[in-house]
Design an enzyme around this catalytic site. Structure first.
Site, mmCIF file in Angstrom:
data_model
loop_
_atom_site.group_PDB
_atom_site.id
_atom_site.type_symbol
_atom_site.label_atom_id
_atom_site.label_comp_id
_atom_site.label_asym_id
_atom_site.label_seq_id
_atom_site.Cartn_x
_atom_site.Cartn_y
_atom_site.Cartn_z
ATOM 1 C CB ILE A 1 0.076 6.815 -3.184
ATOM 2 C CG1 ILE A 1 -0.113 8.042 -2.688
ATOM 3 C CG2 ILE A 1 -1.352 6.382 -3.966
ATOM 4 C CD1 ILE A 1 -0.592 9.420 -3.645
ATOM 5 N N PRO A 2 -0.328 3.378 -2.308
ATOM 6 C CG PRO A 2 -1.652 2.106 -0.910
ATOM 7 C CD PRO A 2 -1.431 3.361 -1.314
ATOM 8 C CB CYS A 3 -0.271 2.111 -7.309
ATOM 9 S SG CYS A 3 1.632 2.488 -7.465
ATOM 10 C CG HIS A 4 2.400 -1.763 -3.529
ATOM 11 N ND1 HIS A 4 2.581 -0.382 -3.200
ATOM 12 C CD2 HIS A 4 2.205 -2.662 -2.385
ATOM 13 C CE1 HIS A 4 2.447 -0.543 -1.728
ATOM 14 N NE2 HIS A 4 2.218 -1.873 -1.488
#
Length: 283
Positions: A246-249
């Site tokens: 889950i690419p919160c970056h």
């Protein structure tokens, strides 16, 4: 100089710290090599071994000017498709990664997860060491760590009464291969998470930010039709229990500043540099 995966990441992080302190001077490969008591060729090789990119690319991709440029370019990309998925890159082709996100039921979470069976394992990826855990339905936890005992304690805090077993099951093995880029033409990952309805909306929006692109907290708020909720969106992003997948970056501030990252801003920079190198290899 040969380094194992853990040491390779530690060195890359040290290099990023050095480059952060010399953003305006732009020291270059030769000067940086002197600082680290290495030959230029050795430093260059360590960059390739650790992240698959050159020193020059790393220096470029951690510069705040690059984030602003990438953010502007990303606005021209269709960030939020109806499908819930995000592309990964392998070699010279784009690999579709389908992600299904299922929320835990009250039965799963009652009495602090009592009766929930969870497998967990430790892995090394290009961005450091991770602890990954999964239920019978999918991955429920993925976090970076510096201390293995502390990481396991945090997992236990997240699922206090669950039955934990050290075992790398199929869910974890598939996710691990994805994080290393070792996948076929398409791949499927199942997530099984504790989440509120609002968190679920935010995390689904994150899953639709394409590989190598950036978005903002405000853009995510608009995507879920809550344009005034950027602050709440930031809180939901900060509570993301599944690093990388889950690419919160990929979410930064509208100004181009990185904002926050649960697992450290240097790590966020390194992940974004790795993605930039992969996507720019195609053009």
């Amino acid at each position: 100089m040969n380094l194992n995966a853990k040491s390779a990441y530690s060195f890359i992080e040290e290099l990023v710290v050095y480059l952060n302190h010399h953003l305006t001077q732009k020291p270059g490969l030769a000067q940086a090599a002197v600082f680290f008591c290495l030959e230029p060729a050795e430093l260059q090789q360590l960059c390739f071994d650790g992240l698959g990119l050159s020193f020059e690319k790393l220096e470029k991709y951690i510069n705040p000017k690059y984030y602003k440029l990438l953010l502007n370019k990303s606005k021209n990309v269709h960030l939020f498709s109806e499908a819930c998925g995000t592309p990964l890159i392998k070699n010279n082709s784009q690999v579709d990664l389908s992600i299904e996100l299922e929320v835990m039921t009250l039965e799963d979470t009652k009495n602090s997860s009592q009766g929930l069976d969870i497998n967990y394992s430790f892995f090394c990826v290009p961005f450091g060491e991770i602890l990954m855990a999964s239920t019978r339905k999918g991955i429920c936890y993925l976090a970076f760590f510096d201390d293995r005992e502390l990481a396991l304690n945090l997992l236990k805090q997240a699922f206090p009464k669950a039955k934990l077993r050290l075992h790398a099951d199929d869910f974890q093995q598939i996710a691990f291969r994805v994080l290393l880029g070792r996948v076929g033409e398409s791949q499927y990952i199942k997530l099984h998470l504790k989440a509120t309805e609002f968190q679920l909306k935010v995390w689904r929006a994150l899953l639709q930010i394409p590989f190598g692109c950036l978005s903002t907290y405000g853009a995510i708020a608009e995507t879920i039709n809550m344009p005034a909720a950027a602050r709440a969106v930031g809180t939901a992003i900060g509570s993301n229990p599944i690093a990388i997948i889950i690419p919160c970056h990929r979410v930064i501030q509208r100004s181009g500043n990185l904002g926050g990252y649960m697992w450290g801003l240097n790590r966020k920079k390194i992940i974004l540099a790795w993605e930039a190198a992969k996507i720019n290899h195609l053009v």
